[in-house]
Write a protein that holds these residues in place. Structure first.
Motif, mmCIF file in Angstrom:
data_model
loop_
_atom_site.group_PDB
_atom_site.id
_atom_site.type_symbol
_atom_site.label_atom_id
_atom_site.label_comp_id
_atom_site.label_asym_id
_atom_site.label_seq_id
_atom_site.Cartn_x
_atom_site.Cartn_y
_atom_site.Cartn_z
ATOM 1 N N VAL A 83 0.806 -1.379 -0.119
ATOM 2 C CA VAL A 83 0.038 0.042 -0.115
ATOM 3 C C VAL A 83 1.046 1.365 0.004
ATOM 4 O O VAL A 83 0.408 2.366 -0.360
ATOM 5 N N GLU A 84 2.019 1.059 0.164
ATOM 6 C CA GLU A 84 3.016 2.199 0.363
ATOM 7 C C GLU A 84 3.970 2.451 -1.052
ATOM 8 O O GLU A 84 4.740 3.094 -0.963
ATOM 9 N N THR A 85 3.556 1.884 -1.952
ATOM 10 C CA THR A 85 4.083 1.901 -3.387
ATOM 11 C C THR A 85 4.492 3.403 -3.626
ATOM 12 O O THR A 85 5.478 3.788 -4.122
ATOM 13 N N VAL A 98 13.898 1.669 1.921
ATOM 14 C CA VAL A 98 13.844 0.629 3.352
ATOM 15 C C VAL A 98 12.669 1.162 4.086
ATOM 16 O O VAL A 98 13.131 2.386 4.750
ATOM 17 N N HIS A 99 11.457 0.939 4.079
ATOM 18 C CA HIS A 99 10.648 1.461 5.362
ATOM 19 C C HIS A 99 10.169 0.342 6.220
ATOM 20 O O HIS A 99 9.669 -0.816 6.062
ATOM 21 N N THR A 100 10.454 0.996 7.577
ATOM 22 C CA THR A 100 10.370 -0.053 8.841
ATOM 23 C C THR A 100 9.467 0.632 9.890
ATOM 24 O O THR A 100 9.506 1.993 9.710
ATOM 25 N N HIS A 101 9.002 -0.167 10.496
ATOM 26 C CA HIS A 101 8.472 0.390 11.867
ATOM 27 C C HIS A 101 9.039 -0.030 13.141
ATOM 28 O O HIS A 101 8.417 -0.655 14.057
ATOM 29 N N PRO A 102 10.248 0.142 13.512
ATOM 30 C CA PRO A 102 10.976 -0.252 14.550
ATOM 31 C C PRO A 102 10.542 0.172 16.126
ATOM 32 O O PRO A 102 10.331 1.717 15.996
ATOM 33 N N ASN A 115 3.684 8.341 14.538
ATOM 34 C CA ASN A 115 2.629 7.169 14.808
ATOM 35 C C ASN A 115 2.628 6.239 13.567
ATOM 36 O O ASN A 115 1.506 5.766 13.173
ATOM 37 N N HIS A 116 3.972 6.014 12.926
ATOM 38 C CA HIS A 116 4.140 4.968 12.005
ATOM 39 C C HIS A 116 5.426 4.362 11.810
ATOM 40 O O HIS A 116 5.682 3.234 12.083
ATOM 41 N N GLY A 117 6.515 5.026 11.233
ATOM 42 C CA GLY A 117 7.924 4.528 11.205
ATOM 43 C C GLY A 117 8.658 5.716 10.508
ATOM 44 O O GLY A 117 8.605 6.740 10.525
#
Ligand SMILES: [Zn+2]
Length: 361
Positions: free
Chosen positions: A96-98, A110-114, A175-177
């Motif tokens: 969904v984040e394309t 690189v997209h992450t939610h650490p 609130n996401h990453g």
């Protein structure tokens, strides 16, 4: 072959639970013509080349010339249709984040939610501290509707920096990453290490996840609520938050969309001696769903789910909430997603698709 490198980068971060949990996060590689983005429902830890969806970048760019409906549901449906049309691989569904990935000009994103990063992005002073640590030009996106509105907001910020000769390579979303972008594996690693090092140096207290043995009455929950699985979980940090109703307020709602995907946006609290059945009924009447996570006063948490696997993932995500709450103490104190955003995500079809895919893996 750079897609091969992307698989390596994805597996590397995907296998590190300090960076990626369950199906969260996504990665991409692009050349001039094509974007290869993680497919919806795949996991970074185990993704292979076939898990990425090949997209036509010209079609993605054209989406910015279109005017979409003012009506949210219609607009998101139109955007989704265009996104699907931009696929070269027609049998897969892109993350969904394309659109966000395509906005960065670098080869790898690189997209992450650490949890550590979300201590910052959920912190009341997060934006100020992010600018202090990473420079005035770091992109910070406040709570924003996901989908088209978010992508348009990010595009505006990236374009503005570009006008000043700055190529955006780092973006924090409240609130996401976080997103990092680089042209080589090394650039990605340097950015990720820099972010983790700087944030770690700010942390005054780390979550204490030492397991604690407790007698829990799991069978009672199964019987009363008729759920298949009731999993008990406790560690020292959970004990801090289930001390009383007030301490539980720091972990009872959703810090990020990930938590909603796996156990909805509200966890229940049960006081000692309180009647389980009537407390659950009260909760269900108020929120419209059965609780998946219940904090038991001075005891731990119970996760109620349909399968052992789903219960374990939900427990992991609740522990992530606990970690974020503790890390956020060092960034001004935790702030949950605003209600309007929670409502929007709860009703958004794309996220439920992700959940249905992840749990069937
Ligand atoms: Zn994300």
């Amino acid at each position: 072959m750079s897609l091969k490198k992307l698989v390596e980068i994805s597996n590397f971060y995907g296998q590190n639970e300090d960076v990626v949990l369950a199906g969260g996060g996504n990665t991409s590689f692009k050349d001039k013509d094509f974007l290869y983005i993680k497919g919806s429902g795949t996991t970074l830890a185990t993704i292979t080349e076939s898990g990425f969806v090949k997209m036509d970048r010209q079609k993605l760019a054209k989406m910015w010339e279109r005017s979409y409906s003012e009506d949210t549901a219609k607009r998101e449906a139109q955007v989704l249709a265009d996104l699907m049309d931009a696929r070269i691989d027609k049998d897969k569904r892109p993350s969904v984040e394309t659109s966000l990935h395509d906005l960065f000009e670098q080869s790898y994103v690189v997209h992450t939610h650490p949890a550590l990063v979300n201590g910052l992005t959920c912190g009341a002073d997060g934006e100020r501290i992010a600018k202090e640590l990473f420079g005035e030009d770091v992109i910070w996106i406040g709570p924003t509707m996901p989908g088209y509105v978010l992508a348009a907001t990010v595009k505006e910020k990236i374009d503005n920096l570009k006008k000043n000769g700055i190529v955006a390579n780092m973006l924090f979303m409240a609130n996401h990453g976080v997103f990092v972008a680089g042209n080589t594996e090394e650039e990605i690693a340097n950015l990720m290490n820099m972010i983790f090092d700087k944030l770690s140096s700010m942390v005054k207290r780390k979550p204490d996840l030492t397991p604690v043995e407790k007698d829990a009455y799991t069978s009672v929950f199964k019987k009363v609520l008729g759920q298949e699985v009731a999993l008990f979980e406790c560690n020292r940090e959970i004990l801090n938050f289930v001390e009383n109703e007030e301490s539980f307020l720091k972990v009872h709602s959703a810090y990020t969309p990930d938590h909603m995907v796996y156990y909805k946006h509200k966890a229940m609290f049960l006081k000692n001696g309180e009647d389980i059945k009537s407390a659950v009924e009260k909760f269900e009447n108020k929120y419209g769903f059965l609780p998946k996570v219940i904090g038991l006063e001075k005891t731990g948490i119970i996760v109620l789910e349909e399968s052992e696997k789903a219960a374990k993932i939900a427990a992991k995500l609740f522990c992530d909430t606990v970690k974020i709450a503790v890390y956020a103490e060092s960034f001004g104190g935790g702030v949950f997603m605003p209600d309007w955003l929670i409502d929007f995500i709860a009703n958004w079809e794309v996220e439920s698709y992700r959940k249905s895919q992840s749990s069937s893996l």
